[in-house]
Design a protein around this motif. Sequence first.
Motif, PDB file in Angstrom:
ATOM      1  N   ALA A 159      19.227 -38.937  11.170  1.00 53.46           N
ATOM      2  CA  ALA A 159      18.160 -39.747  11.763  1.00 53.46           C
ATOM      3  C   ALA A 159      17.041 -38.860  12.296  1.00 53.46           C
ATOM      4  CB  ALA A 159      18.731 -40.622  12.874  1.00 53.46           C
ATOM      5  N   ALA A 160      17.417 -37.754  12.929  1.00 50.41           N
ATOM      6  CA  ALA A 160      16.413 -36.844  13.474  1.00 50.41           C
ATOM      7  C   ALA A 160      15.559 -36.235  12.365  1.00 50.41           C
ATOM      8  CB  ALA A 160      17.098 -35.736  14.283  1.00 50.41           C
ATOM      9  N   SER A 161      16.186 -35.907  11.249  1.00 49.23           N
ATOM     10  CA  SER A 161      15.451 -35.336  10.112  1.00 49.23           C
ATOM     11  C   SER A 161      14.447 -36.337   9.552  1.00 49.23           C
ATOM     12  CB  SER A 161      16.424 -34.888   9.029  1.00 49.23           C
ATOM     13  OG  SER A 161      17.307 -33.890   9.509  1.00 49.23           O
ATOM     14  N   ALA A 162      14.878 -37.578   9.422  1.00 44.23           N
ATOM     15  CA  ALA A 162      13.988 -38.618   8.918  1.00 44.23           C
ATOM     16  C   ALA A 162      12.833 -38.853   9.886  1.00 44.23           C
ATOM     17  CB  ALA A 162      14.762 -39.908   8.688  1.00 44.23           C
ATOM     18  N   ASP A 163      13.141 -38.956  11.166  1.00 51.68           N
ATOM     19  CA  ASP A 163      12.113 -39.220  12.175  1.00 51.68           C
ATOM     20  C   ASP A 163      11.087 -38.096  12.253  1.00 51.68           C
ATOM     21  OD1 ASP A 163      13.402 -41.575  12.771  1.00 51.68           O
ATOM     22  OD2 ASP A 163      14.393 -40.801  14.581  1.00 51.68           O
ATOM     23  N   ALA A 164      11.542 -36.864  11.991  1.00 53.29           N
ATOM     24  CA  ALA A 164      10.660 -35.701  12.126  1.00 53.29           C
ATOM     25  C   ALA A 164       9.792 -35.466  10.893  1.00 53.29           C
ATOM     26  CB  ALA A 164      11.488 -34.459  12.423  1.00 53.29           C
ATOM     27  N   GLY A 165      10.081 -36.171   9.804  1.00 54.48           N
ATOM     28  CA  GLY A 165       9.251 -36.033   8.615  1.00 54.48           C
ATOM     29  C   GLY A 165       9.805 -35.153   7.526  1.00 54.48           C
ATOM     30  N   ALA A 166      11.108 -34.857   7.585  1.00 63.86           N
ATOM     31  CA  ALA A 166      11.720 -34.084   6.493  1.00 63.86           C
ATOM     32  C   ALA A 166      11.696 -34.902   5.211  1.00 63.86           C
ATOM     33  CB  ALA A 166      13.150 -33.700   6.851  1.00 63.86           C
ATOM     34  N   SER A 167      11.699 -34.211   4.090  1.00 65.70           N
ATOM     35  CA  SER A 167      11.714 -34.883   2.785  1.00 65.70           C
ATOM     36  C   SER A 167      13.096 -34.832   2.136  1.00 65.70           C
ATOM     37  CB  SER A 167      10.700 -34.224   1.838  1.00 65.70           C
ATOM     38  OG  SER A 167      10.933 -32.820   1.746  1.00 65.70           O
ATOM     39  N   HIS A 168      13.890 -33.821   2.496  1.00 66.62           N
ATOM     40  CA  HIS A 168      15.209 -33.620   1.897  1.00 66.62           C
ATOM     41  C   HIS A 168      16.219 -33.254   2.978  1.00 66.62           C
ATOM     42  CE1 HIS A 168      12.353 -32.737  -1.357  1.00 66.62           C
ATOM     43  NE2 HIS A 168      13.320 -32.913  -2.233  1.00 66.62           N
ATOM     44  N   ILE A 169      17.476 -33.626   2.735  1.00 65.38           N
ATOM     45  CA  ILE A 169      18.583 -33.123   3.546  1.00 65.38           C
ATOM     46  C   ILE A 169      19.618 -32.527   2.596  1.00 65.38           C
ATOM     47  CG2 ILE A 169      18.253 -34.677   5.493  1.00 65.38           C
ATOM     48  CD1 ILE A 169      20.564 -36.395   4.351  1.00 65.38           C
ATOM     49  N   GLY A 170      20.421 -31.623   3.135  1.00 64.95           N
ATOM     50  CA  GLY A 170      21.445 -30.988   2.315  1.00 64.95           C
ATOM     51  C   GLY A 170      22.830 -31.272   2.838  1.00 64.95           C
ATOM     52  N   PHE A 171      23.723 -31.656   1.923  1.00 67.10           N
ATOM     53  CA  PHE A 171      25.150 -31.765   2.222  1.00 67.10           C
ATOM     54  C   PHE A 171      25.831 -30.547   1.606  1.00 67.10           C
ATOM     55  CE2 PHE A 171      24.677 -36.660   1.990  1.00 67.10           C
ATOM     56  CZ  PHE A 171      24.296 -36.705   3.321  1.00 67.10           C
ATOM     57  N   ASN A 172      26.529 -29.779   2.420  1.00 69.89           N
ATOM     58  CA  ASN A 172      27.148 -28.543   1.971  1.00 69.89           C
ATOM     59  C   ASN A 172      28.582 -28.818   1.511  1.00 69.89           C
ATOM     60  OD1 ASN A 172      28.593 -25.993   2.025  1.00 69.89           O
ATOM     61  ND2 ASN A 172      26.855 -25.126   3.130  1.00 69.89           N
ATOM     62  N   PHE A 173      28.861 -28.486   0.259  1.00 69.93           N
ATOM     63  CA  PHE A 173      30.195 -28.700  -0.304  1.00 69.93           C
ATOM     64  C   PHE A 173      30.912 -27.371  -0.588  1.00 69.93           C
ATOM     65  CE2 PHE A 173      27.826 -32.576  -1.409  1.00 69.93           C
ATOM     66  CZ  PHE A 173      28.698 -33.544  -0.929  1.00 69.93           C
ATOM     67  N   TYR A 174      30.611 -26.366   0.219  1.00 70.74           N
ATOM     68  CA  TYR A 174      31.256 -25.059   0.069  1.00 70.74           C
ATOM     69  C   TYR A 174      32.220 -24.868   1.241  1.00 70.74           C
ATOM     70  CZ  TYR A 174      31.666 -19.976  -0.568  1.00 70.74           C
ATOM     71  OH  TYR A 174      32.136 -18.695  -0.788  1.00 70.74           O
ATOM     72  N   PRO A 175      33.526 -25.056   1.032  1.00 76.72           N
ATOM     73  CA  PRO A 175      34.498 -25.097   2.131  1.00 76.72           C
ATOM     74  C   PRO A 175      34.468 -23.922   3.105  1.00 76.72           C
ATOM     75  CG  PRO A 175      35.507 -25.927   0.139  1.00 76.72           C
ATOM     76  CD  PRO A 175      34.154 -25.394  -0.268  1.00 76.72           C
ATOM     77  N   PRO A 176      34.208 -22.678   2.672  1.00 76.31           N
ATOM     78  CA  PRO A 176      34.193 -21.599   3.668  1.00 76.31           C
ATOM     79  C   PRO A 176      33.073 -21.712   4.703  1.00 76.31           C
ATOM     80  CG  PRO A 176      34.537 -20.713   1.463  1.00 76.31           C
ATOM     81  CD  PRO A 176      34.134 -22.150   1.296  1.00 76.31           C
ATOM     82  N   SER A 177      32.069 -22.506   4.423  1.00 72.88           N
ATOM     83  CA  SER A 177      30.932 -22.628   5.331  1.00 72.88           C
ATOM     84  C   SER A 177      31.281 -23.506   6.531  1.00 72.88           C
ATOM     85  CB  SER A 177      29.730 -23.233   4.600  1.00 72.88           C
ATOM     86  OG  SER A 177      28.701 -23.561   5.519  1.00 72.88           O
ATOM     87  N   PRO A 178      30.777 -23.162   7.722  1.00 73.72           N
ATOM     88  CA  PRO A 178      30.998 -24.025   8.887  1.00 73.72           C
ATOM     89  C   PRO A 178      30.233 -25.339   8.782  1.00 73.72           C
ATOM     90  CG  PRO A 178      29.495 -22.242   9.441  1.00 73.72           C
ATOM     91  CD  PRO A 178      30.035 -21.935   8.079  1.00 73.72           C
ATOM     92  N   ARG A 179      29.366 -25.444   7.788  1.00 72.47           N
ATOM     93  CA  ARG A 179      28.569 -26.664   7.588  1.00 72.47           C
ATOM     94  C   ARG A 179      29.142 -27.568   6.492  1.00 72.47           C
ATOM     95  NH1 ARG A 179      26.099 -21.952   7.963  1.00 72.47           N
ATOM     96  NH2 ARG A 179      24.886 -21.661   9.887  1.00 72.47           N
ATOM     97  N   SER A 180      30.285 -27.171   5.967  1.00 69.02           N
ATOM     98  CA  SER A 180      30.857 -27.906   4.840  1.00 69.02           C
ATOM     99  C   SER A 180      31.283 -29.316   5.241  1.00 69.02           C
ATOM    100  CB  SER A 180      32.061 -27.140   4.300  1.00 69.02           C
ATOM    101  OG  SER A 180      32.670 -27.838   3.232  1.00 69.02           O
ATOM    102  N   VAL A 181      31.059 -30.267   4.323  1.00 70.17           N
ATOM    103  CA  VAL A 181      31.535 -31.636   4.529  1.00 70.17           C
ATOM    104  C   VAL A 181      32.433 -32.022   3.356  1.00 70.17           C
ATOM    105  CG1 VAL A 181      29.538 -32.375   5.880  1.00 70.17           C
ATOM    106  CG2 VAL A 181      29.504 -32.656   3.397  1.00 70.17           C
ATOM    107  N   ALA A 182      33.447 -32.811   3.637  1.00 68.42           N
ATOM    108  CA  ALA A 182      34.301 -33.345   2.583  1.00 68.42           C
ATOM    109  C   ALA A 182      33.543 -34.450   1.856  1.00 68.42           C
ATOM    110  CB  ALA A 182      35.586 -33.895   3.178  1.00 68.42           C
ATOM    111  N   PRO A 183      33.846 -34.674   0.592  1.00 64.73           N
ATOM    112  CA  PRO A 183      33.161 -35.736  -0.145  1.00 64.73           C
ATOM    113  C   PRO A 183      33.239 -37.093   0.553  1.00 64.73           C
ATOM    114  CG  PRO A 183      34.311 -34.326  -1.687  1.00 64.73           C
ATOM    115  CD  PRO A 183      34.711 -33.865  -0.301  1.00 64.73           C
ATOM    116  N   GLU A 184      34.355 -37.380   1.211  1.00 56.33           N
ATOM    117  CA  GLU A 184      34.499 -38.670   1.888  1.00 56.33           C
ATOM    118  C   GLU A 184      33.508 -38.807   3.043  1.00 56.33           C
ATOM    119  OE1 GLU A 184      37.910 -37.655  -0.455  1.00 56.33           O
ATOM    120  OE2 GLU A 184      36.973 -36.547   1.203  1.00 56.33           O
ATOM    121  N   LEU A 185      33.299 -37.723   3.792  1.00 50.69           N
ATOM    122  CA  LEU A 185      32.307 -37.762   4.871  1.00 50.69           C
ATOM    123  C   LEU A 185      30.898 -37.872   4.287  1.00 50.69           C
ATOM    124  CD1 LEU A 185      31.373 -37.607   7.776  1.00 50.69           C
ATOM    125  CD2 LEU A 185      31.595 -35.103   7.672  1.00 50.69           C
TER     126      LEU A 185
END
Length: 213
Positions: free
Chosen positions: A17-43
């Motif tokens: 929501a914050a990204s949309a409100d601030a005017g971002a054009s893209h968001i990234g979902f990280n699917f690389y498990p070693p990363s602390p930013r990784s998300v499971a496909p279900e999430l």
Amino acid sequence: MTIQIKICGLSTPETIAASADAGASHIGFNFYPPSPRSVAPELASELAAITPRSLLKVGVFVNPDDTLLNEAVRHGALDAIQLHGKETPARVQEVKASFGLPVWKVLSVETDEDIAAADAYSSVADLILFDTKTPKGALPGGMGMGFDWSLLDAFDKSIPWGLAGGLNSENVADAIRATGAPLVDTSSGVESAPGVKDVDRIAAFCKAALDHD
């Protein structure tokens, strides 16, 4: 120039929501498990369901196999695939043909030879994203490290491209002015801790990028 902004590594409804409100054009979902930013496909599926249409969803992968790509594309309702590993031009072309989505190729930069590598991908990738080459053994991105932007002077900027690597609210305007980047990408630059996005930092980054003139 209307700048495009990608906020990468999102994992909560609040930061989307914050990204949309601030005017971002893209968001990234990280699917690389070693990363602390990784998300499971279900999430990713849950997050995609609440993502405004104004935000294009980019899946971030490192040397993925087709099984992971298929699961992530399906759950994340992705608009583009970002390959951040050692994928060859042939693999980029294969992924593009298999999944029917735009494919971004990340090139890790330290020297002018890394910039020259873009030539091999220019006819197969839909966008070249230049990021910082991280130390051996470190994660391939999200380290908050920048590179020498003057290296991009040798790049043919008629090819769709973007800039990543150590960008934050304090330097993104300078980066855009120095390089002419049409798209900027940040992850750790809007975090309070590894993998923890800060809504105020997202807002500040987007404002700085949009107001770069």
